[in-house]
Design a protein around this motif. Structure first.
Motif, PDB file in Angstrom:
ATOM      1  N   VAL A   9       0.970  -3.244   4.330  1.00  0.00           N
ATOM      2  CA  VAL A   9       1.123  -2.456   3.110  1.00  0.00           C
ATOM      3  C   VAL A   9      -0.055  -1.491   3.051  1.00  0.00           C
ATOM      4  O   VAL A   9      -1.204  -1.896   3.251  1.00  0.00           O
ATOM      5  CB  VAL A   9       1.106  -3.349   1.857  1.00  0.00           C
ATOM      6  CG1 VAL A   9       1.240  -2.503   0.606  1.00  0.00           C
ATOM      7  CG2 VAL A   9       2.209  -4.369   1.903  1.00  0.00           C
ATOM      8  N   LYS A  10       0.236  -0.224   2.778  1.00  0.00           N
ATOM      9  CA  LYS A  10      -0.869   0.732   2.585  1.00  0.00           C
ATOM     10  C   LYS A  10      -1.419   0.563   1.171  1.00  0.00           C
ATOM     11  O   LYS A  10      -0.669   0.386   0.214  1.00  0.00           O
ATOM     12  CB  LYS A  10      -0.375   2.156   2.802  1.00  0.00           C
ATOM     13  CG  LYS A  10      -0.235   2.493   4.262  1.00  0.00           C
ATOM     14  CD  LYS A  10      -0.455   3.963   4.501  1.00  0.00           C
ATOM     15  CE  LYS A  10      -1.926   4.297   4.464  1.00  0.00           C
ATOM     16  NZ  LYS A  10      -2.174   5.733   4.451  1.00  0.00           N
ATOM     17  N   THR A  11      -2.745   0.583   1.041  1.00  0.00           N
ATOM     18  CA  THR A  11      -3.343   0.319  -0.269  1.00  0.00           C
ATOM     19  C   THR A  11      -4.015   1.543  -0.862  1.00  0.00           C
ATOM     20  O   THR A  11      -4.515   1.489  -1.987  1.00  0.00           O
ATOM     21  CB  THR A  11      -4.389  -0.802  -0.158  1.00  0.00           C
ATOM     22  OG1 THR A  11      -5.342  -0.444   0.825  1.00  0.00           O
ATOM     23  CG2 THR A  11      -3.743  -2.107   0.203  1.00  0.00           C
ATOM     24  N   VAL A  12      -4.084   2.635  -0.116  1.00  0.00           N
ATOM     25  CA  VAL A  12      -4.831   3.806  -0.573  1.00  0.00           C
ATOM     26  C   VAL A  12      -3.970   5.050  -0.422  1.00  0.00           C
ATOM     27  O   VAL A  12      -3.152   5.139   0.489  1.00  0.00           O
ATOM     28  CB  VAL A  12      -6.130   3.962   0.251  1.00  0.00           C
ATOM     29  CG1 VAL A  12      -6.892   5.192  -0.163  1.00  0.00           C
ATOM     30  CG2 VAL A  12      -6.985   2.736   0.111  1.00  0.00           C
ATOM     31  N   GLY A  13      -4.156   5.999  -1.327  1.00  0.00           N
ATOM     32  CA  GLY A  13      -3.507   7.288  -1.202  1.00  0.00           C
ATOM     33  C   GLY A  13      -2.104   7.306  -1.776  1.00  0.00           C
ATOM     34  O   GLY A  13      -1.668   6.364  -2.418  1.00  0.00           O
ATOM     35  N   ARG A  14      -1.412   8.415  -1.556  1.00  0.00           N
ATOM     36  CA  ARG A  14      -0.101   8.565  -2.171  1.00  0.00           C
ATOM     37  C   ARG A  14       0.915   7.616  -1.553  1.00  0.00           C
ATOM     38  O   ARG A  14       1.976   7.402  -2.121  1.00  0.00           O
ATOM     39  CB  ARG A  14       0.356  10.004  -2.067  1.00  0.00           C
ATOM     40  CG  ARG A  14       0.577  10.461  -0.654  1.00  0.00           C
ATOM     41  CD  ARG A  14       1.162  11.833  -0.639  1.00  0.00           C
ATOM     42  NE  ARG A  14       1.185  12.357   0.707  1.00  0.00           N
ATOM     43  CZ  ARG A  14       1.568  13.583   0.989  1.00  0.00           C
ATOM     44  NH1 ARG A  14       1.894  14.391   0.040  1.00  0.00           N
ATOM     45  NH2 ARG A  14       1.587  13.999   2.215  1.00  0.00           N
ATOM     46  N   ALA A  16       0.275   4.520  -1.064  1.00  0.00           N
ATOM     47  CA  ALA A  16      -0.167   3.179  -1.458  1.00  0.00           C
ATOM     48  C   ALA A  16       1.018   2.351  -1.945  1.00  0.00           C
ATOM     49  O   ALA A  16       1.912   2.863  -2.602  1.00  0.00           O
ATOM     50  CB  ALA A  16      -1.214   3.277  -2.557  1.00  0.00           C
ATOM     51  N   GLY A  17       1.005   1.072  -1.592  1.00  0.00           N
ATOM     52  CA  GLY A  17       2.070   0.171  -2.025  1.00  0.00           C
ATOM     53  C   GLY A  17       3.317   0.259  -1.172  1.00  0.00           C
ATOM     54  O   GLY A  17       4.323  -0.351  -1.512  1.00  0.00           O
ATOM     55  N   PHE A  19       5.298   0.098   2.770  1.00  0.00           N
ATOM     56  CA  PHE A  19       5.199  -0.662   4.018  1.00  0.00           C
ATOM     57  C   PHE A  19       5.061   0.257   5.219  1.00  0.00           C
ATOM     58  O   PHE A  19       5.546   1.391   5.213  1.00  0.00           O
ATOM     59  CB  PHE A  19       6.434  -1.539   4.192  1.00  0.00           C
ATOM     60  CG  PHE A  19       6.510  -2.665   3.203  1.00  0.00           C
ATOM     61  CD1 PHE A  19       5.655  -3.755   3.315  1.00  0.00           C
ATOM     62  CD2 PHE A  19       7.417  -2.639   2.164  1.00  0.00           C
ATOM     63  CE1 PHE A  19       5.719  -4.798   2.411  1.00  0.00           C
ATOM     64  CE2 PHE A  19       7.488  -3.677   1.254  1.00  0.00           C
ATOM     65  CZ  PHE A  19       6.631  -4.758   1.379  1.00  0.00           C
ATOM     66  N   GLU A  53      -3.124  -3.467   4.398  1.00  0.00           N
ATOM     67  CA  GLU A  53      -3.155  -4.896   4.087  1.00  0.00           C
ATOM     68  C   GLU A  53      -2.028  -5.576   4.857  1.00  0.00           C
ATOM     69  O   GLU A  53      -0.857  -5.239   4.661  1.00  0.00           O
ATOM     70  CB  GLU A  53      -2.987  -5.090   2.573  1.00  0.00           C
ATOM     71  CG  GLU A  53      -3.114  -6.510   2.109  1.00  0.00           C
ATOM     72  CD  GLU A  53      -4.541  -7.030   2.168  1.00  0.00           C
ATOM     73  OE1 GLU A  53      -5.467  -6.226   2.347  1.00  0.00           O
ATOM     74  OE2 GLU A  53      -4.704  -8.248   2.057  1.00  0.00           O
TER      75      GLU A  53
END
Lengths: 175, 93
Positions: A9-14, A16-17, A19, A53
């Motif tokens: 999961v991406k946690t940073v930037g546009r 974020a949240g 997969f 993550e």
């Protein structure tokens, strides 16, 4: 946990949240990552390990696998159900492909220009060294922030876009 | 004298020097409070501090950062929240 084929999961930037899958582990704590864009809107890009993550889901893919291969692997492993994502339609996949093609074409034209500039100005050797490196890292991102001479070339696609917009607006009226 | 509508605490007094050497008082609407993070109280960037009527005129992308929890949480808290949500999701597996 961080290896090729690990779904994260991406946690940073546009993005974020959203997969993504790790395609390759690079130097200095970086990672090559893709959604693919058709499936989760995450672009194929380099990204810091700290911005990702891991999840327990994995996919069997080769190093630097193409987006199509990743989509096929998702289907086989049933990842769409596991993650609760919609499977992208053929139209969406083609759209993402077109965008990628355009990006690569733009990157090619930009790579050719700074080389020609290098020979002319000898007074600024530092700047000339820095710019090509930045382009290698993110060719698509740095397009708008280019030099003045290149601004002329940038204007042309902008004009094309304007034409496209007008045509798009005109179409629904006809319907 | 100000107009009755301006005789309110939600107005700010501004002293303005006129060309004739006088100092006049102008009444302007006060700005709303600074946008802050919902969990840690840090000041938020990328969120305009303007009257609601002015904020309405802005495009959506200029009202808040384009990120989950954008405009409500600071980036650090948002990152934490996304991480915790991800961990909770896979707890039973």
């Amino acid at each position: 946990m961080i290896e090729t084929g690990r779904v994260c999961v991406k946690t940073v930037g546009r993005e974020a949240g959203k997969f993504c899958v790790i395609l390759d582990v690079l130097k200095d704590g970086f990672v090559l990552v893709t959604g693919p864009k058709a499936a989760t809107t995450v672009k194929r890009r380099k990204c810091s390990i700290h911005h990702v993550e891991p999840t327990p889901v994995t996919v069997k893919i080769k190093k630097n696998a193409s987006d199509d291969d990743v989509l096929a692997a998702y289907k086989q492993a049933g990842v769409f159900k596991k993650l609760g994502i919609k499977e992208p339609t053929a139209k969406e996949i083609e759209k993402a492909r077109d965008a990628e093609r355009k990006r690569l074409a733009k990157a090619k034209t930009e790579k050719a220009k700074p080389e020609a500039k290098k020979k002319e100005p000898e007074a600024e050797p530092k700047k000339a060294e820095e710019k090509p490196e930045a382009e290698k890292a993110a060719p698509a991102k740095k397009e708008p922030a280019k030099k003045k001479q290149e601004a002329k070339t940038v204007k042309k696609p902008a004009a094309k876009k304007a034409v496209k917009k007008t045509t798009k607006k005109a179409e629904p009226k006809k319907k | 004298m100000p107009t009755p509508a301006q005789r309110s605490r939600s107005f700010r007094k501004r002293r303005v020097a006129t060309p004739g050497g006088k100092i006049n008082i102008h009444y302007t609407k006060k700005k709303p409070a600074v946008p802050k993070c919902g969990s840690c109280g840090k000041r938020l960037h990328g969120v305009p501090r303007a009257l609601p009527s002015d904020v309405k005129k802005l495009p959506k992308s200029r009202k808040r950062p384009e990120r989950p929890y954008g405009g409500n949480l600071c980036p650090e808290c948002a990152r934490q929240k996304i991480r915790i949500k991800n961990m909770e999701r896979w707890e039973n597996d």
